[in-house]
Design an enzyme around this catalytic site. Structure first.
Site, short mmCIF file in Angstrom:
data_model
loop_
_atom_site.label_atom_id
_atom_site.label_comp_id
_atom_site.label_asym_id
_atom_site.label_seq_id
_atom_site.Cartn_x
_atom_site.Cartn_y
_atom_site.Cartn_z
N ASN A 186 0.82 -1.23 0.00
CA ASN A 186 0.00 0.00 0.00
C ASN A 186 0.85 1.28 0.00
O ASN A 186 0.30 2.36 0.15
CB ASN A 186 -0.97 -0.01 1.19
N LYS A 187 2.15 1.18 -0.20
CA LYS A 187 2.99 2.37 -0.17
C LYS A 187 2.95 3.09 -1.54
O LYS A 187 2.33 2.60 -2.48
CB LYS A 187 4.42 2.00 0.26
N THR A 188 3.65 4.23 -1.64
CA THR A 188 3.46 5.07 -2.84
C THR A 188 3.98 4.42 -4.11
O THR A 188 3.49 4.71 -5.19
CB THR A 188 4.08 6.47 -2.65
#
Ligand SMILES: *Cc1c(COP(=O)(O)O)cnc(C)c1O
Length: 386
Positions: A186-188
């Protein structure tokens, strides 16, 4: 007709990522090899600073552990970080037998308060771990000045901060000893699981590379592809198994190319939320100073006193309208392990505690359409009776 559930987070994986993974699978080399190396080179080029070593790892947690190990953190030492973070930031300190000193945040930025960091320093303090909460840069000039004054090392937890700038410079190129990025789902940008340890320090880089793979003095790819075939290696320490696979790096190569476009989309969504929430009994997410990049990994809102409902009810009402939210974070001082180990009280962290009680993170990710954003805004307004 009810719209489909809008999840809190979703990765954006394109055909180019998929083709690169398939290419890796067919290539005969699926663990750490040419693509992990290319990902490291591309990452250094992305940061635009030729003095940096970029060391790919299988998680940011691994990268933080390696960085702290390389700077010599051990039993008897203390490391200061924010209570308002994910447990990974602090647990790595305990892996090494050192102790964690948690401090409160600045209520405006939600980042660690440098004055409280300085006040928490003891003769045992060896390092600080600033976190760029949500993708907004921590006050690095103040923190680095404290670190220099007290002879402390600094390792940035940049799990949220790709790309983020601080006084015009990308996080990763600042004056700390090491910076660690996360490529969790779910990180950028994502590689499923993965991370990058970035440092200018040659000795730190060499130690982290050795400890990343069993304490072997040459990595497996070098060994098996060197011009002179070599079966010989030496174990110089009881290292870890923290290398990034080429399958994961294949995703990272293409995610990295999109990092700035992803950031622009996230910033657009944040701007839409900010404009729409003006006048509501709710504090919008803190903004970066003019001209600075905010990675917008998170969009945390805080309910104001006049909201007429609590945070839990707010999240339930949004869920009932088909919208996923989360909370970042349940502060570490409330978690049983940390609370009991260090006898922590909520009253010692009033700003983090207050923020936690009021806050919910709204969905913010590149696959959201403008209609999705409008749906979240409408649901927030309906929930607040606006
Ligand atoms: C996600 C996260 C980590 C850990 O990242 P992994 O790659 O999952 O190990 C560390 N710190 C913060 C603040 C995070 O959000």
């Amino acid at each position: 007709m009810t719209a489909a559930f809008l999840p809190f987070a979703l990765p954006e994986i394109g055909d180019d990522e998929i083709a690169e993974v398939v290419d890796t699978l067919k290539s005969g080399w699926i663990t750490t090899g040419p693509k992990a190396k290319r990902f490291e080179d591309d990452f250094a080029a992305f940061l635009g600073d030729s003095g940096l070593h970029c060391i790919s790892v299988n998680s940011a947690t691994a990268g933080l552990h390696l960085a702290l190990e390389a700077i010599g953190i051990g039993p008897g030492d203390e490391v200061i970080t924010t209570t308002h973070t994910f447990t990974a930031t602090a647990e790595v300190v305990r892996y090494l037998g050192a102790d964690v000193r948690l401090v409160d945040i600045d209520p405006v930025t939600l980042n660690v308060d440098p004055a409280l960091v300085e006040a928490a320093i003891t003769p045992r303090t060896k390092a600080i771990i600033p976190v760029h909460y949500g993708g907004l840069a921590a006050d690095m000039p103040a923190l680095m000045s404290i670190a220099r004054r007290h002879g402390l090392k600094a390792v940035e937890d940049a799990a949220h901060a790709l790309p983020t700038t601080c006084h015009g410079a990308l996080v990763g190129t600042l004056a700390s000893d090491a910076t660690v990025f996360s490529f969790y789902a779910n990180k950028t940008i994502t590689t499923g699981e993965g991370g990058m340890l970035v440092t200018r320090d040659e000795a730190l880089a060499q130690r982290a590379k050795v400890m990343r793979l069993h304490g072997i003095n040459r990595d497996a790819f070098d060994r098996f592809t060197a011009k002179t075939p070599s079966w010989y290696y030496e174990i110089v320490a009881p290292g870890f198994k923290y290398n990034l696979t080429d399958i994961a790096a294949a995703l990272g190569l293409h995610q990295l190319k999109k990092a700035h476009a992803f950031q622009r989309r996230r910033a657009e969504i944040a701007a839409q939320y900010h404009a729409a929430f003006t006048g509501l009994p709710l504090l919008p997410a803190p903004l970066a100073p003019q001209g600075e990049l905010h990675a917008w990994h998170l969009y945390p809102v805080r309910l104001a006193a006049g909201a007429g409902l609590g945070r839990d009810a707010f999240i339930e009402r949004l869920f009932a309208q088909g919208i996923g939210c989360s909370v970042h974070y349940i502060p570490l001082h409330l978690q049983p392990y940390w609370r009991e180990r260090y006898q922590l009280q909520a009253t010692d962290f009033p700003h983090s505690q207050h923020a936690y009680e009021q806050m919910a993170s709204l969905p913010i990710y590149t696959r959201m359409t403008d209609a999705d954003v409008a749906r979240v805004v409408d649901a927030v307004k309906a929930t607040l009776g606006a």
